[in-house]
Write a protein that holds these residues in place. Structure first.
Motif, PDB file in Angstrom:
ATOM      1  N   THR A 223      12.263 -29.372 -51.524  1.00 44.82           N
ATOM      2  CA  THR A 223      11.778 -30.891 -51.519  1.00 44.82           C
ATOM      3  C   THR A 223      10.794 -31.220 -52.657  1.00 44.82           C
ATOM      4  N   GLN A 224      10.047 -30.323 -53.111  1.00 48.07           N
ATOM      5  CA  GLN A 224       9.367 -30.431 -54.332  1.00 48.07           C
ATOM      6  C   GLN A 224       9.874 -30.778 -55.596  1.00 48.07           C
ATOM      7  N   ALA A 225      11.111 -30.114 -55.713  1.00 46.71           N
ATOM      8  CA  ALA A 225      11.816 -30.342 -56.977  1.00 46.71           C
ATOM      9  C   ALA A 225      12.413 -31.712 -56.953  1.00 46.71           C
TER      10      ALA A 225
ATOM     11  N   ALA B 102       3.406 -32.470 -54.615  1.00 47.84           N
ATOM     12  CA  ALA B 102       2.355 -31.597 -54.665  1.00 47.84           C
ATOM     13  C   ALA B 102       2.130 -30.910 -53.516  1.00 47.84           C
ATOM     14  N   HIS B 103       2.256 -31.585 -52.203  1.00 47.43           N
ATOM     15  CA  HIS B 103       1.963 -31.027 -50.989  1.00 47.43           C
ATOM     16  C   HIS B 103       3.194 -30.135 -50.659  1.00 47.43           C
ATOM     17  N   ALA B 104       4.495 -30.657 -51.093  1.00 51.74           N
ATOM     18  CA  ALA B 104       5.713 -29.570 -51.045  1.00 51.74           C
ATOM     19  C   ALA B 104       5.282 -28.298 -51.427  1.00 51.74           C
ATOM     20  N   GLY B 105       4.980 -28.404 -52.738  1.00 53.92           N
ATOM     21  CA  GLY B 105       4.581 -27.257 -53.626  1.00 53.92           C
ATOM     22  C   GLY B 105       3.680 -26.289 -52.804  1.00 53.92           C
ATOM     23  N   MET B 106       2.430 -26.919 -52.193  1.00 54.40           N
ATOM     24  CA  MET B 106       1.578 -26.272 -51.330  1.00 54.40           C
ATOM     25  C   MET B 106       2.352 -25.463 -50.112  1.00 54.40           C
ATOM     26  N   ALA B 107       3.385 -26.183 -49.783  1.00 59.90           N
ATOM     27  CA  ALA B 107       3.923 -25.700 -48.420  1.00 59.90           C
ATOM     28  C   ALA B 107       4.918 -24.434 -48.872  1.00 59.90           C
ATOM     29  N   ALA B 108       5.368 -24.567 -49.946  1.00 64.69           N
ATOM     30  CA  ALA B 108       6.498 -23.307 -50.576  1.00 64.69           C
ATOM     31  C   ALA B 108       5.340 -22.347 -51.094  1.00 64.69           C
TER      32      ALA B 108
ATOM     33  N   HIS C 247       1.788 -28.817 -44.572  1.00 64.68           N
ATOM     34  CA  HIS C 247       2.125 -29.701 -45.782  1.00 64.68           C
ATOM     35  C   HIS C 247       3.185 -30.131 -45.700  1.00 64.68           C
ATOM     36  N   LEU C 248       4.311 -29.671 -45.051  1.00 68.32           N
ATOM     37  CA  LEU C 248       5.609 -30.517 -45.054  1.00 68.32           C
ATOM     38  C   LEU C 248       5.145 -31.612 -44.173  1.00 68.32           C
ATOM     39  N   GLN C 249       4.241 -31.885 -43.277  1.00 65.85           N
ATOM     40  CA  GLN C 249       3.944 -32.897 -42.396  1.00 65.85           C
ATOM     41  C   GLN C 249       3.265 -33.908 -43.352  1.00 65.85           C
ATOM     42  N   HIS C 250       2.568 -33.398 -44.247  1.00 69.50           N
ATOM     43  CA  HIS C 250       1.821 -34.286 -45.132  1.00 69.50           C
ATOM     44  C   HIS C 250       2.842 -34.937 -46.158  1.00 69.50           C
TER      45      HIS C 250
END
Length: 133
Positions: A124-126, A38-44, A55-58
């Motif tokens: 990363t999200q995928a 979810a956080h990778a998606g927020m980053a994207a 978000h990637l650090q999260h």
């Protein structure tokens, strides 16, 4: 007086108890992977580099846990109540996929180009989405 037989029985009982207690103490890897995804998606989806990197650090914090290399205590750990980190909690069969996702997240966080960082975040999200299924 403790006899060898009583001592042996106590050790066996403690070992059997540990088999049931330790897995329960481990975190939910699928939940941690889903939170990280979810956080990778927020980053994207972020339009600002600061948000992408945050978000990637999260994601990294969720994957490595508070005792892991790359954990940043100055950033949020959205997985803090879900376990010790997806990688420390993971069974061996999930480890390669989690390590690959961690590598992508770190590369995205280090990427100076916004579009490329967002691409790494989406990848990363995928990758994490497959683990959290």
């Amino acid at each position: 007086m403790i006899t060898i037989r009583k001592l042996s029985a106590t050790i066996v009982a403690a070992g059997a108890l540990a088999l049931f207690v330790l897995p329960a103490a481990a975190g939910d890897v699928k939940q941690q992977a889903a939170t990280a995804a979810a956080h990778a998606g927020m980053a994207a989806a972020s339009a600002e580099m600061k948000m992408v990197k945050g978000h990637l650090q999260h994601v990294i914090n969720c994957l490595v846990g508070p005792a892991g290399e790359g954990f940043d205590p100055a950033q949020a750990n959205p997985c803090k109540d879900q376990g010790f980190g997806a990688i420390p909690d993971a069974p061996m069969d999930k480890m390669p996929a989690l390590q690959a996702a961690l590598k992508m997240a770190k590369e995205g966080a280090a990427e100076p180009d916004l579009a490329k960082a967002r691409e790494k975040a989406a990848a990363t999200q995928a990758a994490l989405g497959k683990i959290s299924m």
